[in-house]
Write a protein that holds these residues in place. Structure first.
Motif, PDB file in Angstrom:
ATOM      1  N   VAL A  87       1.178  -1.506   0.015  1.00  0.00           N
ATOM      2  CA  VAL A  87      -0.236  -0.284  -0.072  1.00  0.00           C
ATOM      3  C   VAL A  87       1.152   1.331  -0.063  1.00  0.00           C
ATOM      4  O   VAL A  87       1.773   1.336   0.539  1.00  0.00           O
ATOM      5  CB  VAL A  87      -0.923   0.361   1.324  1.00  0.00           C
ATOM      6  CG1 VAL A  87      -1.755   1.763   1.905  1.00  0.00           C
ATOM      7  CG2 VAL A  87      -1.913  -0.927   1.280  1.00  0.00           C
ATOM      8  N   ASN A  88       0.414   2.248  -0.848  1.00  0.00           N
ATOM      9  CA  ASN A  88       1.073   3.481  -0.679  1.00  0.00           C
ATOM     10  C   ASN A  88       0.975   4.371   0.571  1.00  0.00           C
ATOM     11  O   ASN A  88      -0.379   4.632   0.070  1.00  0.00           O
ATOM     12  CB  ASN A  88       1.440   4.317  -2.192  1.00  0.00           C
ATOM     13  CG  ASN A  88       1.693   3.651  -3.747  1.00  0.00           C
ATOM     14  OD1 ASN A  88       2.816   3.596  -4.052  1.00  0.00           O
ATOM     15  ND2 ASN A  88       0.679   2.844  -4.318  1.00  0.00           N
ATOM     16  N   VAL A  89       2.185   4.388   0.670  1.00  0.00           N
ATOM     17  CA  VAL A  89       1.817   6.111   2.034  1.00  0.00           C
ATOM     18  C   VAL A  89       2.195   7.440   1.608  1.00  0.00           C
ATOM     19  O   VAL A  89       3.188   8.163   1.063  1.00  0.00           O
ATOM     20  CB  VAL A  89       2.275   5.288   3.505  1.00  0.00           C
ATOM     21  CG1 VAL A  89       2.132   6.556   3.909  1.00  0.00           C
ATOM     22  CG2 VAL A  89       2.269   3.923   3.495  1.00  0.00           C
ATOM     23  N   LEU A 127       4.600  -1.218   3.094  1.00  0.00           N
ATOM     24  CA  LEU A 127       4.106  -0.039   3.273  1.00  0.00           C
ATOM     25  C   LEU A 127       5.322   0.838   2.254  1.00  0.00           C
ATOM     26  O   LEU A 127       6.011   0.723   2.746  1.00  0.00           O
ATOM     27  CB  LEU A 127       3.936   0.961   4.163  1.00  0.00           C
ATOM     28  CG  LEU A 127       2.740   0.420   5.228  1.00  0.00           C
ATOM     29  CD1 LEU A 127       2.462   0.862   6.979  1.00  0.00           C
ATOM     30  CD2 LEU A 127       1.791   0.700   4.654  1.00  0.00           C
ATOM     31  N   GLU A 128       4.749   1.204   1.228  1.00  0.00           N
ATOM     32  CA  GLU A 128       5.512   1.830   0.146  1.00  0.00           C
ATOM     33  C   GLU A 128       5.907   3.368   0.307  1.00  0.00           C
ATOM     34  O   GLU A 128       4.871   4.310   0.348  1.00  0.00           O
ATOM     35  CB  GLU A 128       5.355   1.799  -1.347  1.00  0.00           C
ATOM     36  CG  GLU A 128       5.413   0.021  -1.841  1.00  0.00           C
ATOM     37  CD  GLU A 128       4.552  -0.084  -3.394  1.00  0.00           C
ATOM     38  OE1 GLU A 128       4.561   0.203  -3.894  1.00  0.00           O
ATOM     39  OE2 GLU A 128       4.884  -1.326  -3.524  1.00  0.00           O
ATOM     40  N   ILE A 129       6.492   3.621   0.781  1.00  0.00           N
ATOM     41  CA  ILE A 129       7.163   5.221   1.217  1.00  0.00           C
ATOM     42  C   ILE A 129       7.944   5.085  -0.108  1.00  0.00           C
ATOM     43  O   ILE A 129       8.816   5.015  -0.280  1.00  0.00           O
ATOM     44  CB  ILE A 129       7.365   5.519   2.381  1.00  0.00           C
ATOM     45  CG1 ILE A 129       8.589   4.529   2.855  1.00  0.00           C
ATOM     46  CG2 ILE A 129       6.941   5.382   3.278  1.00  0.00           C
ATOM     47  CD1 ILE A 129       9.823   4.988   3.830  1.00  0.00           C
ATOM     48  N   ILE A 157      10.964   0.960   0.071  1.00  0.00           N
ATOM     49  CA  ILE A 157      11.477   2.209  -1.109  1.00  0.00           C
ATOM     50  C   ILE A 157      10.659   1.983  -1.975  1.00  0.00           C
ATOM     51  O   ILE A 157      11.342   1.290  -2.816  1.00  0.00           O
ATOM     52  CB  ILE A 157      13.102   2.451  -0.944  1.00  0.00           C
ATOM     53  CG1 ILE A 157      13.324   2.556   0.400  1.00  0.00           C
ATOM     54  CG2 ILE A 157      12.595   4.100  -1.689  1.00  0.00           C
ATOM     55  CD1 ILE A 157      13.044   3.615   1.827  1.00  0.00           C
ATOM     56  N   ASP A 158       9.459   3.051  -2.176  1.00  0.00           N
ATOM     57  CA  ASP A 158       9.256   3.144  -4.100  1.00  0.00           C
ATOM     58  C   ASP A 158       9.777   3.719  -4.922  1.00  0.00           C
ATOM     59  O   ASP A 158      11.183   4.617  -4.010  1.00  0.00           O
ATOM     60  CB  ASP A 158       8.017   3.508  -3.064  1.00  0.00           C
ATOM     61  CG  ASP A 158       7.103   3.401  -4.755  1.00  0.00           C
ATOM     62  OD1 ASP A 158       7.607   2.399  -6.149  1.00  0.00           O
ATOM     63  OD2 ASP A 158       5.834   4.125  -4.513  1.00  0.00           O
ATOM     64  N   ASP A 159       9.802   3.456  -5.611  1.00  0.00           N
ATOM     65  CA  ASP A 159      10.236   4.276  -6.675  1.00  0.00           C
ATOM     66  C   ASP A 159      12.104   4.279  -6.535  1.00  0.00           C
ATOM     67  O   ASP A 159      12.642   5.274  -6.846  1.00  0.00           O
ATOM     68  CB  ASP A 159      10.123   5.690  -6.789  1.00  0.00           C
ATOM     69  CG  ASP A 159       8.825   5.555  -7.385  1.00  0.00           C
ATOM     70  OD1 ASP A 159       7.598   5.090  -8.152  1.00  0.00           O
ATOM     71  OD2 ASP A 159       8.267   6.435  -7.477  1.00  0.00           O
TER      72      ASP A 159
HETATM   73 CA    CA Z   1       3.959   2.094  -5.593  1.00  0.00          CA
END
Ligand code: CA
Ligand code: C2E
Ligand code: CA
Ligand code: CA
Length: 279
Positions: free
Chosen positions: A116-118, A148-150, A178-180
């Motif tokens: 889930v994106n935060v 949780l994606e931050i 860690i997203d992106d």
């Molecule tokens: Ca994402």
């Protein structure tokens, strides 16, 4: 004269670049859309790079705007972030996703995880941990099944606060991705300081694989770094077999992208899981 010119330029840019977020009609439509239930979640399969089995899903928000069809989150998330609506939408998304993955597990007959994106504003919100607890209690989901994606920026802007929030998450066994990865701040110090479980390699480094020598080198180094730090890896935006084969050979653990499936409505994701077919 130079000063004046600069100030004018800043004012001009300010108006120009904040205009979309001050789009009053879109903003009003958003509030109305929340009230009318126009927001929903789609789920994109995340697949084990070797077995090609679905191991989890990323929850991605959608806005089906009255009379306009699907609005991209790239458009409405920044607005929700600036007007604060992201706190409401994000809390709802987290609960919905945690509840949904339990149904996915039932359909699949095995454990799955949900990513889930935060957003930064959610992460800074004092109530975030309470919202997390509520989502876990409501769904009965185990912490290990929630990722949780931050983004890197969240960790850099206020490390002290980030540390306390991340430790509150870790004490609930909730994992952090860690997203992106690689597109934000270049510091790697936060990988040492914070309890990170997963790196999601941005599509920017995937899309020209395997031909791009530079992207191949970047992916190689990121995967090696992750392996040495005991982090799991997800490659984003994988669209073809050649990319998958390259990534699997380099030791990438999981892949996500149009090759594994488009973001799906919950019912379609259920059907896919019931069919039991690997990708
Ligand atoms: Ca994402
Ligand atoms: P993201 O977290 O990087 O999500 C991945 C985006 O890439 C998604 O776009 C997904 O549909 C798209 N994608 C997946 N596979 C492929 C592929 O093979 N090729 C290409 N070209 N694209 C692919 P989407 O759903 O439009 O979301 C855009 C961004 O909006 C997300 O980027 C994320 O930053 C944000 N977002 C989406 N849902 C949420 C949410 O519930 N909360 C928050 N805070 N942000 C969200
Ligand atoms: Ca991403
Ligand atoms: Ca991305």
């Amino acid at each position: 004269a130079k000063e004046t010119g600069k100030a004018r330029c800043v004012v001009y840019n300010h108006q120009k670049f904040t205009a979309p977020e001050h789009d009053v009609s879109m903003e009003a439509a958003m509030f109305q859309g929340v009230r009318d239930g126009e927001f929903l979640m789609h789920y994109q399969p995340i697949v084990d790079a070797r077995t090609r089995q679905i191991v989890g899903f990323e929850a991605l928000m959608r806005w089906v705007r009255a009379g306009q069809g699907m609005v991209s989150p790239a458009q409405f998330i920044p607005m929700a972030e600036s007007n604060g609506l992201i706190n409401l939408l994000g809390a709802w998304a987290l609960k919905a996703a945690c509840v949904q993955v339990r149904r996915f597990e039932e359909a699949a007959g095995r454990p799955l995880y949900i990513s889930v994106n935060v957003s930064p504003r959610q992460f800074r919100n004092d109530q975030f941990i309470d919202i997390l607890d509520e989502a876990m209690r409501l769904s009965g989901l185990a912490g290990q099944q929630l990722l949780l994606e931050i983004t890197e920026g969240i960790l850099m802007s206020d490390p002290e606060h980030a540390e306390s929030v991340l430790h509150a998450m870790a004490s609930r066994d909730v994992r952090i991705a860690i997203d992106d990865f690689g597109t934000g701040y270049s510091s790697l110090a936060y990988l040492k300081r914070f309890p990170i479980a997963t790196l999601k390699i941005d599509r920017a480094f995937i899309k020209d694989l395997p031909t791009s020598v530079k992207d191949a080198a970047i992916c190689n180094v990121v995967l090696s770094l992750a392996s040495h730090l005991n982090l799991t890896t997800v490659a984003e935006g994988v669209e073809n077999e050649a990319q998958l084969n390259f990534l699997a050979a380099q030791g990438c653990g999981m892949i996500q992208g149009y090759l594994t499936g488009r973001p799906l409505m919950p019912e379609d994701a259920m059907e896919l899981l019931k069919s039991g077919q690997p990708m």
